[in-house]
Design a protein around this motif. Structure first.
Motif, PDB file in Angstrom:
ATOM      1  N   ARG A 166      37.545  43.592  20.909  1.00  0.00           N
ATOM      2  CA  ARG A 166      36.983  44.119  22.157  1.00  0.00           C
ATOM      3  C   ARG A 166      36.959  42.988  23.189  1.00  0.00           C
ATOM      4  O   ARG A 166      35.941  42.331  23.380  1.00  0.00           O
ATOM      5  CB  ARG A 166      35.572  44.675  21.930  1.00  0.00           C
ATOM      6  CG  ARG A 166      35.523  45.835  20.949  1.00  0.00           C
ATOM      7  CD  ARG A 166      34.085  46.278  20.708  1.00  0.00           C
ATOM      8  NE  ARG A 166      34.018  47.387  19.770  1.00  0.00           N
ATOM      9  CZ  ARG A 166      34.014  47.251  18.453  1.00  0.00           C
ATOM     10  NH1 ARG A 166      34.070  46.037  17.916  1.00  0.00           N
ATOM     11  NH2 ARG A 166      33.951  48.305  17.656  1.00  0.00           N
ATOM     12  N   LEU A 167      38.058  42.801  23.847  1.00  0.00           N
ATOM     13  CA  LEU A 167      38.182  41.683  24.771  1.00  0.00           C
ATOM     14  C   LEU A 167      37.297  41.892  26.003  1.00  0.00           C
ATOM     15  O   LEU A 167      37.186  43.010  26.509  1.00  0.00           O
ATOM     16  CB  LEU A 167      39.643  41.532  25.192  1.00  0.00           C
ATOM     17  CG  LEU A 167      40.601  41.178  24.045  1.00  0.00           C
ATOM     18  CD1 LEU A 167      42.035  41.136  24.550  1.00  0.00           C
ATOM     19  CD2 LEU A 167      40.232  39.858  23.399  1.00  0.00           C
ATOM     20  N   PRO A 168      36.672  40.821  26.503  1.00  0.00           N
ATOM     21  CA  PRO A 168      35.696  40.959  27.588  1.00  0.00           C
ATOM     22  C   PRO A 168      36.290  40.868  28.987  1.00  0.00           C
ATOM     23  O   PRO A 168      35.548  40.909  29.964  1.00  0.00           O
ATOM     24  CB  PRO A 168      34.774  39.759  27.332  1.00  0.00           C
ATOM     25  CG  PRO A 168      35.705  38.709  26.799  1.00  0.00           C
ATOM     26  CD  PRO A 168      36.713  39.452  25.956  1.00  0.00           C
ATOM     27  N   PHE A 169      37.607  40.749  29.113  1.00  0.00           N
ATOM     28  CA  PHE A 169      38.203  40.534  30.422  1.00  0.00           C
ATOM     29  C   PHE A 169      38.236  41.826  31.232  1.00  0.00           C
ATOM     30  O   PHE A 169      38.610  42.884  30.732  1.00  0.00           O
ATOM     31  CB  PHE A 169      39.619  39.983  30.272  1.00  0.00           C
ATOM     32  CG  PHE A 169      39.682  38.716  29.468  1.00  0.00           C
ATOM     33  CD1 PHE A 169      39.152  37.544  29.962  1.00  0.00           C
ATOM     34  CD2 PHE A 169      40.257  38.701  28.208  1.00  0.00           C
ATOM     35  CE1 PHE A 169      39.189  36.373  29.226  1.00  0.00           C
ATOM     36  CE2 PHE A 169      40.309  37.546  27.455  1.00  0.00           C
ATOM     37  CZ  PHE A 169      39.770  36.374  27.967  1.00  0.00           C
ATOM     38  N   ALA A 170      37.877  41.726  32.491  1.00  0.00           N
ATOM     39  CA  ALA A 170      37.911  42.892  33.382  1.00  0.00           C
ATOM     40  C   ALA A 170      39.352  43.293  33.664  1.00  0.00           C
ATOM     41  O   ALA A 170      40.269  42.469  33.601  1.00  0.00           O
ATOM     42  CB  ALA A 170      37.194  42.561  34.687  1.00  0.00           C
ATOM     43  N   ASP A 171      39.538  44.556  33.980  1.00  0.00           N
ATOM     44  CA  ASP A 171      40.873  45.042  34.315  1.00  0.00           C
ATOM     45  C   ASP A 171      41.436  44.256  35.500  1.00  0.00           C
ATOM     46  O   ASP A 171      40.752  44.032  36.508  1.00  0.00           O
ATOM     47  CB  ASP A 171      40.829  46.526  34.678  1.00  0.00           C
ATOM     48  CG  ASP A 171      40.538  47.407  33.473  1.00  0.00           C
ATOM     49  OD1 ASP A 171      40.418  46.869  32.347  1.00  0.00           O
ATOM     50  OD2 ASP A 171      40.436  48.642  33.658  1.00  0.00           O
ATOM     51  N   GLY A 172      42.689  43.832  35.368  1.00  0.00           N
ATOM     52  CA  GLY A 172      43.350  43.132  36.462  1.00  0.00           C
ATOM     53  C   GLY A 172      42.760  41.782  36.799  1.00  0.00           C
ATOM     54  O   GLY A 172      42.874  41.323  37.933  1.00  0.00           O
ATOM     55  N   SER A 173      42.154  41.099  35.822  1.00  0.00           N
ATOM     56  CA  SER A 173      41.519  39.811  36.100  1.00  0.00           C
ATOM     57  C   SER A 173      42.379  38.612  35.716  1.00  0.00           C
ATOM     58  O   SER A 173      42.039  37.479  36.035  1.00  0.00           O
ATOM     59  CB  SER A 173      40.177  39.724  35.367  1.00  0.00           C
ATOM     60  OG  SER A 173      40.364  39.815  33.959  1.00  0.00           O
ATOM     61  N   LEU A 174      43.496  38.853  35.024  1.00  0.00           N
ATOM     62  CA  LEU A 174      44.339  37.759  34.543  1.00  0.00           C
ATOM     63  C   LEU A 174      45.758  37.900  35.094  1.00  0.00           C
ATOM     64  O   LEU A 174      46.215  38.996  35.394  1.00  0.00           O
ATOM     65  CB  LEU A 174      44.402  37.750  33.011  1.00  0.00           C
ATOM     66  CG  LEU A 174      43.092  37.650  32.239  1.00  0.00           C
ATOM     67  CD1 LEU A 174      43.355  37.781  30.742  1.00  0.00           C
ATOM     68  CD2 LEU A 174      42.375  36.341  32.553  1.00  0.00           C
ATOM     69  N   ASP A 175      46.439  36.761  35.175  1.00  0.00           N
ATOM     70  CA  ASP A 175      47.851  36.755  35.554  1.00  0.00           C
ATOM     71  C   ASP A 175      48.744  36.392  34.367  1.00  0.00           C
ATOM     72  O   ASP A 175      49.928  36.723  34.360  1.00  0.00           O
ATOM     73  CB  ASP A 175      48.092  35.753  36.687  1.00  0.00           C
ATOM     74  CG  ASP A 175      47.259  36.077  37.911  1.00  0.00           C
ATOM     75  OD1 ASP A 175      47.594  37.057  38.599  1.00  0.00           O
ATOM     76  OD2 ASP A 175      46.273  35.362  38.167  1.00  0.00           O
ATOM     77  N   LEU A 176      48.175  35.693  33.409  1.00  0.00           N
ATOM     78  CA  LEU A 176      48.916  35.257  32.234  1.00  0.00           C
ATOM     79  C   LEU A 176      47.980  35.285  31.036  1.00  0.00           C
ATOM     80  O   LEU A 176      46.826  34.855  31.138  1.00  0.00           O
ATOM     81  CB  LEU A 176      49.453  33.830  32.429  1.00  0.00           C
ATOM     82  CG  LEU A 176      50.070  33.127  31.212  1.00  0.00           C
ATOM     83  CD1 LEU A 176      51.359  33.821  30.785  1.00  0.00           C
ATOM     84  CD2 LEU A 176      50.337  31.648  31.526  1.00  0.00           C
TER      85      LEU A 176
END
Length: 295
Positions: free
Chosen positions: A98-108
Motif C-alpha cells: 500500500r504505497l503512500p504516494f499521492a497520485d501524480g506526485s512522482l516523475d521517476l
C-alpha cells in the motif's frame, strides 16, 4: 481475494537484522542491480523532478539515481527505518503493498530486489503507475523465473526423504512471460522486460544459505515450517545439492534470474504505432522481391 503468501513483518525484521549485522560483501547483488540501473538511466535523455527509490537491501539505488543527475529530488522509501546507529536512513517508511504516494506526485520510480516479496504484484504496479505523472518512468529489477531451483530441489528431496512430505522453503517467483502483459494492464506504455541470468558459485550450499541470510532473503513464506530446521535435514539437503549441482572443482552452482522491466506513463509526446493500412511502401519493394499475386 489475493492470497497472502509472504510474512511482511518477518521480511522487515530480517532485513533490519541483516543491516545491523552488515556482513561485508553481502550487498554484491544489489550493487549489480544498481550498476544496471545506472546504465538504463544513462540512456534516458530527459530529467525528472521527483524520484522515489522503493525498497532495496541498501541505499544503492537511491545513490545511483542521485549520482545520475537525472532527478532533482530523490525520496528513499523502505519497509523499515534506520537502526540505532542510523545505518539505514529512509525518508518514508512504507508498506509496499500500500504505497503512500499521492497520485501524480512522482516523475521517476525505481525499485530493486523488493517486488519479489509483494503478494499482489499487479496491484503494486497499478499503484506505482498512479503515483507517476504523465511521461513518468518506472524501472525495476527483481528476482524471478527459475531462481534458486537447485536449492529448492535439494530441500524438497531431503525433507520428502526424511519426513515423507515437504513444507515450502523457497518463495515462488513470477514468470517472466507474464510481465509485459502485467505492465500493460497496469496502464504503462512502451513496456520493456528483459532477463539477466546469473550463476553464482559457492564452496558449499551452506555458504549460499549464509549469503541469503546476510541479505535478509531467507524464507519469508507464511506457510513455512516453524521452529529450527534440524541440522540433519540441512546436512542431507547439502549432500543432495552437491550431488546434483556441483562443478568438476567441487563448487556448487546457484542460478538466479534477475528480471528487469520498465515502462512510461502515457503522454502525447511518446511514439505511437502506425494505424493498420497506413504504410506508403509495399513490403515487396522494401525487400527487393517480386510480388506474386494469388489466383
Amino acid at each position: 481475494m489475493i492470497p497472502a503468501l509472504f510474512d511482511r513483518r518477518l521480511i522487515a525484521r530480517r532485513r533490519r537484522r541483516a543491516v545491523a549485522a552488515a556482513v561485508p560483501g553481502s550487498d554484491f547483488l544489489v550493487e549489480h542491480v544498481a550498476a544496471d540501473l545506472a546504465d538504463r538511466l544513462a540512456a534516458v535523455t530527459r530529467r525528472f523532478g521527483t524520484a522515489a527509490a522503493i525498497g532495496g537491501p541498501t541505499d544503492a539505488l537511491a545513490r545511483t539515481v542521485t549520482a545520475s543527475g537525472r532527478a532533482e529530488r530523490v525520496i528513499r522509501a523502505d519497509v523499515f527505518a534506520a537502526g540505532p546507529a542510523g545505518d539505514h536512513p529512509v525518508d518514508v517508511v512504507i508498506d509496499d503493498e500500500r504505497l503512500p504516494f499521492a497520485d501524480g506526485s512522482l516523475d521517476l520510480a525505481v525499485s530493486g530486489l523488493a517486488l519479489q516479496w509483494v503478494d499482489d504484484l499487479p496491484g503494486a504496479l497499478v499503484q506505482i503507475r498512479r503515483a507517476l505523472r504523465p511521461d513518468g518512468l518506472f524501472v525495476a529489477t527483481f528476482v524471478g523465473g527459475d531462481s534458486l531451483t537447485e536449492l529448492r530441489a535439494a530441500l524438497l528431496a531431503a525433507e520428502s526423504e526424511r519426513k515423507g512430505g515437504a513444507s515450502p522453503r523457497v518463495a515462488p517467483f513470477v514468470d517472466v512471460r507474464d510481465l509485459g502483459g502485467l505492465m500493460q494492464r497496469a496502464g504503462f506504455a512502451l513496456p520493456v522486460t528483459d532477463v539477466d541470468r546469473v550463476t553464482l558459485r559457492y564452496a558449499t550450499p551452506f555458504h549460499l544459505m549464509r549469503d541469503l541470510q546476510a541479505m535478509g532473503a531467507s524464507n519469508p513464506l507464511r506457510e513455512r515450517a516453524r521452529g529450527l530446521t534440524p541440522p540433519s535435514l540441512l546436512a542431507r539437503a547439502a549432500e543432495i545439492y552437491a550431488e546434483t549441482a556441483a562443478d568438476p572443482d567441487g563448487r556448487v552452482r546457484a542460478s538466479l534470474t534477475l528480471v528487469s522491466l520498465s515502462g512510461w506513463v502515457p503522454h502525447e509526446s511518446q511514439q505511437k504505432p502506425l494505424k493498420p493500412g497506413s504504410a506508403r511502401t509495399r513490403l515487396a519493394d522494401a525487400l527487393g522481391a517480386v510480388e506474386h499475386k494469388g489466383e
